[in-house]
Design a protein around this motif. Sequence first.
Motif, short mmCIF file in Angstrom:
data_model
loop_
_atom_site.label_atom_id
_atom_site.label_comp_id
_atom_site.label_asym_id
_atom_site.label_seq_id
_atom_site.Cartn_x
_atom_site.Cartn_y
_atom_site.Cartn_z
N TRP A 157 18.43 -5.46 0.29
CA TRP A 157 18.24 -4.38 1.25
C TRP A 157 17.14 -3.41 0.79
CZ3 TRP A 157 18.83 -3.27 6.02
CH2 TRP A 157 18.75 -1.95 6.48
N ILE A 158 16.98 -3.24 -0.53
CA ILE A 158 15.95 -2.34 -1.04
C ILE A 158 14.58 -2.99 -0.97
CG2 ILE A 158 15.08 -1.18 -3.11
CD1 ILE A 158 17.90 -0.62 -3.94
N TYR A 159 14.43 -4.14 -1.64
CA TYR A 159 13.07 -4.67 -1.76
C TYR A 159 12.57 -5.38 -0.50
CZ TYR A 159 15.46 -9.05 -3.30
OH TYR A 159 16.27 -10.15 -3.41
N GLU A 160 13.47 -5.77 0.39
CA GLU A 160 13.01 -6.41 1.63
C GLU A 160 12.60 -5.40 2.69
OE1 GLU A 160 12.48 -9.50 1.96
OE2 GLU A 160 13.72 -10.56 0.49
N THR A 161 13.00 -4.14 2.55
CA THR A 161 12.70 -3.14 3.57
C THR A 161 11.78 -2.03 3.09
OG1 THR A 161 14.66 -1.80 3.03
CG2 THR A 161 14.94 -3.57 4.66
N VAL A 162 11.54 -1.95 1.77
CA VAL A 162 10.82 -0.80 1.24
C VAL A 162 9.35 -0.77 1.69
CG1 VAL A 162 10.03 -1.88 -0.92
CG2 VAL A 162 10.54 0.60 -0.85
N THR A 163 8.83 -1.90 2.17
CA THR A 163 7.45 -1.93 2.64
C THR A 163 7.34 -1.63 4.14
OG1 THR A 163 7.55 -4.32 3.06
CG2 THR A 163 6.80 -3.61 0.88
N GLN A 164 8.48 -1.41 4.78
CA GLN A 164 8.48 -1.20 6.23
C GLN A 164 8.78 0.26 6.56
OE1 GLN A 164 7.70 -3.92 8.10
NE2 GLN A 164 7.53 -4.99 6.14
N ASP A 165 8.40 0.67 7.76
CA ASP A 165 8.84 1.98 8.24
C ASP A 165 10.36 2.01 8.29
OD1 ASP A 165 6.34 3.11 8.59
OD2 ASP A 165 6.18 2.51 10.70
N ARG B 289 0.94 3.08 -8.08
CA ARG B 289 0.09 1.89 -8.09
C ARG B 289 0.67 0.81 -7.19
NH1 ARG B 289 -4.48 4.08 -10.00
NH2 ARG B 289 -4.14 5.14 -11.99
N SER B 290 -0.19 0.12 -6.46
CA SER B 290 0.25 -0.91 -5.52
C SER B 290 0.37 -2.26 -6.21
CB SER B 290 -0.73 -1.03 -4.35
OG SER B 290 -0.77 0.16 -3.60
N LEU B 291 1.42 -3.01 -5.83
CA LEU B 291 1.59 -4.39 -6.26
C LEU B 291 1.44 -5.30 -5.03
CD1 LEU B 291 4.75 -4.13 -8.56
CD2 LEU B 291 2.35 -4.18 -9.26
N PRO B 292 0.85 -6.48 -5.19
CA PRO B 292 0.76 -7.41 -4.06
C PRO B 292 2.15 -7.81 -3.60
CG PRO B 292 0.10 -8.48 -6.12
CD PRO B 292 0.23 -7.03 -6.42
N ILE B 293 2.38 -7.78 -2.30
CA ILE B 293 3.74 -7.91 -1.77
C ILE B 293 4.34 -9.29 -2.01
CG2 ILE B 293 5.12 -7.87 0.34
CD1 ILE B 293 3.30 -5.72 1.41
N THR C 158 6.36 12.03 4.80
CA THR C 158 5.03 11.42 4.94
C THR C 158 5.16 9.93 4.62
OG1 THR C 158 4.48 12.10 2.66
CG2 THR C 158 3.84 13.59 4.44
N THR C 159 4.21 9.37 3.88
CA THR C 159 4.31 7.96 3.53
C THR C 159 5.06 7.82 2.21
OG1 THR C 159 2.26 7.95 2.24
CG2 THR C 159 2.07 7.54 4.62
N LEU C 160 5.52 6.61 1.96
CA LEU C 160 6.22 6.34 0.70
C LEU C 160 5.34 6.69 -0.49
CD1 LEU C 160 8.94 5.04 -0.29
CD2 LEU C 160 7.63 2.95 -0.62
N ALA D 42 0.81 -1.22 0.00
CA ALA D 42 0.00 0.00 0.00
C ALA D 42 0.84 1.27 0.00
CB ALA D 42 -0.92 0.00 1.21
N GLY D 43 2.12 1.16 0.42
CA GLY D 43 2.96 2.36 0.49
C GLY D 43 2.59 3.27 1.65
N ALA D 44 1.95 2.70 2.67
CA ALA D 44 1.52 3.50 3.82
C ALA D 44 2.63 3.64 4.86
CB ALA D 44 0.29 2.86 4.46
N ASN D 45 3.76 3.01 4.62
CA ASN D 45 4.88 3.11 5.55
C ASN D 45 5.63 4.43 5.38
OD1 ASN D 45 5.57 1.81 2.98
ND2 ASN D 45 7.67 1.81 3.75
N ARG D 46 6.32 4.85 6.42
CA ARG D 46 7.09 6.10 6.39
C ARG D 46 8.56 5.76 6.16
NH1 ARG D 46 6.24 9.32 11.58
NH2 ARG D 46 6.88 11.07 10.30
N TYR D 47 9.11 6.29 5.07
CA TYR D 47 10.48 5.95 4.66
C TYR D 47 11.25 7.26 4.50
CZ TYR D 47 13.95 2.79 2.63
OH TYR D 47 15.08 2.03 2.41
N GLN D 48 12.05 7.58 5.49
CA GLN D 48 12.75 8.86 5.56
C GLN D 48 13.91 8.92 4.56
OE1 GLN D 48 14.83 9.16 9.24
NE2 GLN D 48 14.52 11.38 9.43
N LEU D 49 14.08 10.07 3.92
CA LEU D 49 15.20 10.32 3.03
C LEU D 49 16.00 11.52 3.57
CD1 LEU D 49 13.32 9.92 -0.37
CD2 LEU D 49 14.83 8.24 0.71
#
Length: 346
Positions: free
Chosen positions: A271-279, A246-250, A226-228, A186-193
């Motif tokens: 490291w990218i795809y295993e954590t991108v769905t997490q805060d 657009r969301s893809l099923p995880i 905000t969120t991703l 959903a991309g509802a996680n917060r991913y700081q840059l």
Amino acid sequence: MRWLVTGGSGFLGINLVRHLLARGDQVTSLDREPFSYPERDRVTEVTGDIRDRAAVERAVAGCDVVVHAAAALPLYEPDEIQSIDVEGTRTVLEATGDRRVVHISSTAVYGVPDHHPLVEADPMHGVGPYGAAKVEAEHVCLVARTQGREVPIFRPKSFVGPERLGVFALLYEWANEGRDFPILGAGANRYQLLDVEDLCRACVLAGTLPATRANDTFNLGAREFTTLREDFQAVLDAAGHARRVRSLPIKPALWLLRSLERAKLSPLYPWIYETVTQDSFVAIEKARAQLGWTPRYSNKAALVRNFRWYREHASTLGKAGVTHRVPWKQGALALAKLAFPRHPRN
């Protein structure tokens, strides 16, 4: 002041060089790659490897402070990551005498966290060759501190800005072409840059403040994020094609990405795809209180600033590769464009 910037031809390097020149400082760049920027005539260029003590000694002659930004990236081979990130850091510290060395580490030292925000006292658990090497490189710096050296350490979140491509070129290219952009879940996680300009300002503070304030370890990241989904959507909005995230099923997407990565058909590492769905965010209060540092750019502002630079320079970008200054090879991911056709606005 005269600064030595290791990795001066890289993404962080060139932004820091420009930042220092704008201050009126003198800069020496040490890098394996040529310093092929318009500022070349204003910089002392030393072409060499940070693992070569003689090259480091030659570069640091006459310099007051060092920013150690050179590093191998996660797409490098494991033995090269270890050699550059650990042994290279050791060589830089040994070859620079008693000068202050600002070491650029990474929040990858925290591994896959179980809480947020992360603070500097949290345990380090590097995941994969890159994360493990970053942890070991910090240990090298801490040993130097116990021996009386001044070695400020920064753990920045992923930083973006002019000259930054790498994995972010995927987002910018799809946005520029008028495509929707896929994300996992959903991309509802917060991913700081972090904007690279904010990182450069932190480097100056760490290089110039009294050791009582600077000789420590600091997280760095955007204060506003905000969120991703919302942050990435800001780039699509800036592109002006009315496209959406657009969301893809995880689970099936992760299975596919793991398979492509094992087959070396994708630039995305675990490291990218295993954590991108997490805060993923860190506390920056220590840097704000101790260094007097406050980031100026939000996630959205940093991404849009980087995208606008990409759009202005898209026709002149280098060939795909494995550094942050060129687009990463998309491999099989380019085929995903078939499912996300272009809809450029007339």
